[in-house]
Design a protein around this motif. Structure first.
Motif, mmCIF file in Angstrom:
data_model
loop_
_atom_site.group_PDB
_atom_site.id
_atom_site.type_symbol
_atom_site.label_atom_id
_atom_site.label_comp_id
_atom_site.label_asym_id
_atom_site.label_seq_id
_atom_site.Cartn_x
_atom_site.Cartn_y
_atom_site.Cartn_z
ATOM 1 N N LEU A 164 -7.051 3.103 -2.728
ATOM 2 C CA LEU A 164 -6.079 2.587 -1.678
ATOM 3 C C LEU A 164 -6.640 3.107 -0.313
ATOM 4 O O LEU A 164 -6.310 2.107 0.662
ATOM 5 N N ALA A 165 -6.974 4.329 -0.162
ATOM 6 C CA ALA A 165 -7.612 4.651 1.203
ATOM 7 C C ALA A 165 -8.567 3.846 1.663
ATOM 8 O O ALA A 165 -8.726 3.234 2.930
ATOM 9 N N ILE B 206 0.892 -1.016 -0.109
ATOM 10 C CA ILE B 206 -0.107 0.070 0.071
ATOM 11 C C ILE B 206 0.821 1.230 -0.052
ATOM 12 O O ILE B 206 0.491 2.162 -0.849
ATOM 13 N N LEU B 207 1.908 1.097 0.656
ATOM 14 C CA LEU B 207 2.821 2.323 0.963
ATOM 15 C C LEU B 207 3.615 2.768 -0.538
ATOM 16 O O LEU B 207 3.715 3.883 -0.848
ATOM 17 N N ALA C 278 -9.010 11.396 2.275
ATOM 18 C CA ALA C 278 -9.172 10.969 0.585
ATOM 19 C C ALA C 278 -10.418 11.579 0.143
ATOM 20 O O ALA C 278 -10.644 11.955 -0.990
ATOM 21 N N GLU D 225 -5.727 6.446 -5.709
ATOM 22 C CA GLU D 225 -5.370 6.904 -4.261
ATOM 23 C C GLU D 225 -6.799 6.700 -3.385
ATOM 24 O O GLU D 225 -6.619 6.124 -2.366
ATOM 25 N N LEU E 125 1.707 6.232 -7.075
ATOM 26 C CA LEU E 125 0.732 7.135 -7.568
ATOM 27 C C LEU E 125 0.839 8.714 -7.702
ATOM 28 O O LEU E 125 0.580 9.330 -8.462
ATOM 29 N N LEU E 126 1.642 8.927 -6.579
ATOM 30 C CA LEU E 126 1.948 10.645 -6.516
ATOM 31 C C LEU E 126 2.804 10.690 -7.599
ATOM 32 O O LEU E 126 2.758 11.795 -8.135
ATOM 33 N N SER F 220 -5.037 9.215 -11.082
ATOM 34 C CA SER F 220 -4.217 8.822 -10.099
ATOM 35 C C SER F 220 -4.963 9.084 -8.586
ATOM 36 O O SER F 220 -4.931 8.542 -7.693
ATOM 37 N N SER G 216 -7.367 0.367 2.561
ATOM 38 C CA SER G 216 -6.517 0.588 3.882
ATOM 39 C C SER G 216 -7.542 0.612 5.230
ATOM 40 O O SER G 216 -7.217 -0.178 6.276
ATOM 41 N N GLN H 73 1.191 4.075 -3.109
ATOM 42 C CA GLN H 73 0.499 5.419 -2.836
ATOM 43 C C GLN H 73 1.919 6.444 -3.203
ATOM 44 O O GLN H 73 1.609 7.369 -3.794
ATOM 45 N N THR H 74 3.082 6.041 -3.112
ATOM 46 C CA THR H 74 4.137 6.804 -3.566
ATOM 47 C C THR H 74 3.979 6.766 -5.173
ATOM 48 O O THR H 74 4.444 7.818 -5.634
#
Length: 553
Positions: free
Chosen positions: A62-63, A34-35, A84, A59, A41-42, A55, A66, A38-39
């Motif tokens: 993913l939120a 997940i981490l 989010a 994101e 996608l940024l 993106s 999580s 997230q990176t």
């Protein structure tokens, strides 16, 4: 494109990790993937301007993932979803973002309600209604599922979302708003949003017919509580129609019917209770309307010459009762009338006109109306009562018996004929005496027996009053002044030595016998009251007073 490849592969690994619930390193791998996503996608959003909205939607997914999968506190889940939600909010109508935005909002409000942050959840849910209107005006098949965005395919080639999924999330939000209004004690809004959710589910055929019928019948019962009789009838009829249709269809499949037979019995039983409450409430509203109108009539003073006939006097002007009926129904507890929003609380897809025409709904104005409502309510009450037996379901059996006695009480109120009233009250007494006898055979709550004895006393008083009324009418018919014989009697008595026996001589013999019978009847009934249901020893009041005086000595 290389970034999308990496994201797609990592996402597949993440889904595999979620499915492997018994893996020892599952939690560690989940956090790592997940981490990493997230990176990435940024990076995707910064390096590719045309992929920025995509993106943002990914994101958001993913939120959501999580919050649903990671073992974190409720407060942490709320914080993740809040960030989010705020980030995706401005792009909510974009084809990539709408569905995931609705899902985030739905789960966020659920957590807010669990954390008792009711006002925050209310603001979010109420502000969403404007978005629902915009969605309804847009093309149905233009939105995407954020989960499908984790691929290398361009947006144009990704399969569009089934519109029913969006409708289900919106319906879920409407249900949540209804729950919230119920918690805030806003009955009108709760009823409206609960009905809206049921109407949407009926149109989409979401869930099972049994579950829908059960929840619709409970809403109908809630409308009964609000004294909104028209809405209550419509919802209870809708529940019965759907439940009966499903029951008949299941009977065509014997194996399926055997599995669901017990469930159907319980659903019909609960519906029976709701119909009984409906009938009793309509009786109470009718009695209240009649008595309120009678006692609110302007009068300079009590007319002692006028016989008391409440029902006949009030029903002389039925149009005024109709006016008060339209004002009173629904205004008692709900604050609004029943007929101001008929179309709002309807199920347009169901044809219930014929069924509703057989269910009484208007304030009772005649004895025939009262009998019709009694027949309807008594049928449902006996259906419920036959399900219970005193040995295994004593509380439910007692409740049904008391409701049956109450039905007879209401019917007697609207009955004009004294003989019919007596017969009805006698049946009421028989029910209560049978119930009291059963209670003596078991260890039960004493307060129940006291209530039954109190009601039995009331019934005996009603019977005594009817007996005295019958005696009075018979006396008034027999003790008619005869101008010839009675005049002669008076003249002859004036010639006698003593005028003290004037009254005695002028009274007709049959009249004296009538007074004696009336006193005997009153004495007999008082004796029954005193020895009611065997709770006191079968002695006369004089015997008891004698024993009491001897104890003093």
């Amino acid at each position: 494109m290389n970034t999308l490849n990496v994201i797609s592969n990592t996402f597949e690994n993440l889904k595999s990790t979620i499915r492997e619930k018994s893996s020892a390193n599952r939690l560690q791998n989940l956090k790592k993937d997940i981490l990493f996503l997230q990176t990435e996608l940024l990076v995707l959003g910064k390096e590719n301007h045309d992929q920025y909205i995509r993106s943002i939607a990914m994101e958001g997914y993913l939120a959501l993932l999580s919050a649903k999968t990671l073992p974190i506190s409720l407060l942490e889940k709320k914080n993740i979803l809040t960030l989010a939600f705020e980030k995706i909010k401005q792009f909510s109508l974009r084809e990539e973002c709408l569905f995931i935005f609705l899902r985030i909002q739905n789960l966020l409000c659920y957590y807010l309600l669990q954390l008792n942050e009711i006002n925050v959840a209310r603001d979010i849910l109420e502000n969403m209604e404007e978005l629902y209107d915009k969605i309804s005006k847009s093309k149905a098949e233009m939105y995407l599922d954020a989960e499908d965005l984790f691929t290398t395919e361009p947006i144009e080639n990704i399969k569009r979302l089934n519109p029913e999924k969006i409708d289900k999330v919106i319906t879920n939000n409407v249900q949540m708003l209804a729950f919230l209004y119920n918690k805030l004690n806003l009955p009108q809004k709760y009823a409206l949003y609960n009905h809206t959710a049921l109407r949407r589910q009926l149109e989409m055929k979401e869930g099972t017919p049994q579950d829908w019928a059960l929840r619709t019948s409970r809403l109908g019962n809630y409308f009964t509580y609000l004294n909104q009789i028209g809405n209550a009838r419509h919802h209870l009829c809708a529940a019965y129609h759907i439940l009966k249709t499903c029951h008949d269809n299941c009977k065509l499949m014997p194996e399926e019917f055997v599995l669901q037979k017990a469930d159907f019995e319980m659903h019909f039983l609960e519906l029976s209770h709701h119909w009984v409450k409906y009938g009793l409430t309509l009786y109470k509203l009718s009695r209240k309307t009649i008595l309120t109108r009678y006692f609110s009539q302007p009068s300079s003073g009590p007319d002692l010459w006028r016989p008391l006939d409440v029902l006949s006097e009030v029903l002389e002007n039925p149009e005024k009762i109709d006016e008060e009926n339209s004002k009173d129904l629904g205004a008692e507890k709900g604050g609004k009338g029943d007929f101001t929003s008929e179309n709002v609380y309807n199920f347009p897809s169901l044809d219930l006109k014929e069924m509703e025409s057989r269910v009484p709904v208007d304030i009772i104005r005649t004895v025939e109306d009262a009998r019709k409502l009694f027949t309807f309510t008594h049928k449902w009450l006996m259906r419920a009562k036959h399900y219970y037996d005193f040995e295994h379901h004593s509380a439910q059996y007692i409740s049904c018996s008391l409701q049956q006695a109450e039905l007879y009480e209401h019917l007697a109120f609207f009955e004009k004929n004294i003989d019919n009233q007596y017969s009805i009250q006698k049946r009421r007494a028989d029910i209560l005496e049978t119930l009291n006898s059963l209670l003596k055979t078991c260890d039960n709550d004493m307060t129940i027996q006291i209530d039954i004895i109190r009601e039995l006393s009331q019934v005996q008083l009603e019977l005594m009053a009817l007996n005295l009324q019958k005696l009075w009418r018979e006396e008034s018919q027999t003790n008619v002044f005869n101008i010839d014989s009675d005049a002669d009697s008076i003249i002859n008595s004036l010639d006698s030595e003593s005028n003290k026996t004037l009254t005695e001589k002028t009274l007709h013999a049959s009249s004296k016998n009538m007074f004696l019978r009336r006193m005997e009847a009153a004495t007999s009934i008082n004796g029954k009251l005193f020895r009611l249901s065997g709770q006191l020893v079968p002695q006369t009041p004089s015997e008891l007073s004698f024993e009491f005086s001897s104890m003093k000595v």
